[in-house]
Design a protein around this motif. Structure first.
Motif, PDB file in Angstrom:
ATOM      1  N   MET A   1      30.371  -2.377  30.152  1.00 31.08           N
ATOM      2  CA  MET A   1      31.657  -2.872  29.688  1.00 31.08           C
ATOM      3  C   MET A   1      31.803  -2.506  28.212  1.00 31.08           C
ATOM      4  O   MET A   1      30.902  -2.781  27.421  1.00 31.08           O
ATOM      5  N   PRO A   2      32.927  -1.907  27.841  1.00 33.26           N
ATOM      6  CA  PRO A   2      33.130  -1.551  26.431  1.00 33.26           C
ATOM      7  C   PRO A   2      33.167  -2.782  25.534  1.00 33.26           C
ATOM      8  O   PRO A   2      33.572  -3.863  25.944  1.00 33.26           O
ATOM      9  N   ARG A   3      32.765  -2.582  24.316  1.00 35.54           N
ATOM     10  CA  ARG A   3      32.809  -3.610  23.270  1.00 35.54           C
ATOM     11  C   ARG A   3      33.818  -3.136  22.236  1.00 35.54           C
ATOM     12  O   ARG A   3      33.810  -1.967  21.842  1.00 35.54           O
ATOM     13  N   VAL A   4      34.721  -4.019  21.844  1.00 33.97           N
ATOM     14  CA  VAL A   4      35.714  -3.661  20.839  1.00 33.97           C
ATOM     15  C   VAL A   4      35.823  -4.794  19.818  1.00 33.97           C
ATOM     16  O   VAL A   4      35.862  -5.970  20.185  1.00 33.97           O
ATOM     17  N   TRP A   5      35.819  -4.426  18.547  1.00 29.43           N
ATOM     18  CA  TRP A   5      35.996  -5.414  17.496  1.00 29.43           C
ATOM     19  C   TRP A   5      37.458  -5.863  17.516  1.00 29.43           C
ATOM     20  O   TRP A   5      38.376  -5.054  17.679  1.00 29.43           O
ATOM     21  N   ALA A   6      37.692  -7.154  17.357  1.00 26.41           N
ATOM     22  CA  ALA A   6      39.054  -7.686  17.285  1.00 26.41           C
ATOM     23  C   ALA A   6      39.034  -8.973  16.479  1.00 26.41           C
ATOM     24  O   ALA A   6      38.047  -9.703  16.476  1.00 26.41           O
ATOM     25  N   ASP A   7      40.133  -9.243  15.821  1.00 25.68           N
ATOM     26  CA  ASP A   7      40.343 -10.490  15.097  1.00 25.68           C
ATOM     27  C   ASP A   7      41.247 -11.340  15.983  1.00 25.68           C
ATOM     28  O   ASP A   7      42.407 -10.986  16.206  1.00 25.68           O
ATOM     29  N   TRP A   8      40.749 -12.447  16.517  1.00 22.94           N
ATOM     30  CA  TRP A   8      41.512 -13.260  17.453  1.00 22.94           C
ATOM     31  C   TRP A   8      42.796 -13.818  16.842  1.00 22.94           C
ATOM     32  O   TRP A   8      43.719 -14.165  17.575  1.00 22.94           O
ATOM     33  N   GLY A   9      42.885 -13.876  15.546  1.00 19.68           N
ATOM     34  CA  GLY A   9      44.101 -14.361  14.898  1.00 19.68           C
ATOM     35  C   GLY A   9      45.137 -13.279  14.651  1.00 19.68           C
ATOM     36  O   GLY A   9      46.252 -13.566  14.220  1.00 19.68           O
ATOM     37  N   GLN A  10      44.800 -12.052  14.946  1.00 18.45           N
ATOM     38  CA  GLN A  10      45.687 -10.903  14.710  1.00 18.45           C
ATOM     39  C   GLN A  10      46.471 -10.635  15.991  1.00 18.45           C
ATOM     40  O   GLN A  10      46.026  -9.890  16.852  1.00 18.45           O
ATOM     41  N   GLN A  11      47.643 -11.267  16.128  1.00 22.97           N
ATOM     42  CA  GLN A  11      48.410 -11.192  17.365  1.00 22.97           C
ATOM     43  C   GLN A  11      49.807 -10.650  17.121  1.00 22.97           C
ATOM     44  O   GLN A  11      50.380 -10.847  16.048  1.00 22.97           O
ATOM     45  N   ASP A  12      50.341  -9.998  18.168  1.00 23.16           N
ATOM     46  CA  ASP A  12      51.718  -9.527  18.088  1.00 23.16           C
ATOM     47  C   ASP A  12      52.654 -10.674  18.470  1.00 23.16           C
ATOM     48  O   ASP A  12      52.214 -11.797  18.744  1.00 23.16           O
ATOM     49  N   VAL A  36      36.832  -5.847  28.733  1.00 27.82           N
ATOM     50  CA  VAL A  36      36.055  -5.540  27.535  1.00 27.82           C
ATOM     51  C   VAL A  36      35.434  -6.820  26.985  1.00 27.82           C
ATOM     52  O   VAL A  36      35.857  -7.930  27.311  1.00 27.82           O
ATOM     53  N   HIS A  37      34.413  -6.649  26.151  1.00 28.52           N
ATOM     54  CA  HIS A  37      33.888  -7.720  25.302  1.00 28.52           C
ATOM     55  C   HIS A  37      34.588  -7.507  23.967  1.00 28.52           C
ATOM     56  O   HIS A  37      34.462  -6.437  23.368  1.00 28.52           O
ATOM     57  N   ALA A  38      35.328  -8.516  23.494  1.00 26.05           N
ATOM     58  CA  ALA A  38      36.135  -8.334  22.288  1.00 26.05           C
ATOM     59  C   ALA A  38      35.876  -9.443  21.285  1.00 26.05           C
ATOM     60  O   ALA A  38      35.463 -10.544  21.644  1.00 26.05           O
ATOM     61  N   GLY A  39      36.160  -9.137  20.024  1.00 24.64           N
ATOM     62  CA  GLY A  39      36.055 -10.114  18.962  1.00 24.64           C
ATOM     63  C   GLY A  39      35.084  -9.687  17.897  1.00 24.64           C
ATOM     64  O   GLY A  39      34.436  -8.641  17.998  1.00 24.64           O
ATOM     65  N   PRO A  40      34.966 -10.502  16.854  1.00 26.62           N
ATOM     66  CA  PRO A  40      33.967 -10.236  15.820  1.00 26.62           C
ATOM     67  C   PRO A  40      32.577 -10.577  16.361  1.00 26.62           C
ATOM     68  O   PRO A  40      32.451 -11.234  17.398  1.00 26.62           O
ATOM     69  N   ALA A  41      31.555 -10.162  15.661  1.00 29.19           N
ATOM     70  CA  ALA A  41      30.170 -10.338  16.132  1.00 29.19           C
ATOM     71  C   ALA A  41      29.829 -11.798  16.449  1.00 29.19           C
ATOM     72  O   ALA A  41      29.060 -12.060  17.362  1.00 29.19           O
TER      73      ALA A  41
END
Length: 74
Positions: A1-12, A36-41
Motif C-alpha cells: 500500500m502506498p504511503r503519502v505524506w498529508a496534513d489532515w488539516g489541509q482540506q479543500d 493509501v497510508h496517509a498523514g504525517p509520521a
C-alpha cells in the motif's frame, strides 16, 4: 500500500485532504480508488484517493480518510 505524506488539516472546500503525488513513496501507484497510508509520521491513517488533478509542474492528490471499518466518515 502506498504511503503519502498529508496534513489532515489541509482540506479543500469539500473536506477532502490534499497533498502532492511527489510526497508519496510510490507516486506511480496513486490513482482514483487506491487505498493509501496517509498523514504525517506521527498520525498515519488509512485513506482512499478520491481524485487526482494534473498540474503542469505537479499532481495534486485528493484523499478521504477511512474509518476503522474501512468506510468513509459521514
Amino acid at each position: 500500500m502506498p504511503r503519502v505524506w498529508a496534513d489532515w488539516g489541509q482540506q479543500d472546500s469539500d473536506g477532502r485532504v490534499w497533498t502532492f503525488a511527489g510526497d508519496s513513496d510510490q507516486p506511480d501507484q496513486l490513482d482514483r480508488g487506491v487505498l493509501v497510508h496517509a498523514g504525517p509520521a506521527d498520525d498515519v491513517r488509512p485513506a482512499v484517493v478520491v481524485d487526482m488533478l494534473a498540474e503542469p509542474w505537479r499532481t495534486v492528490v485528493l484523499l478521504q480518510e477511512l474509518t476503522p471499518q474501512g468506510e468513509r466518515p459521514p
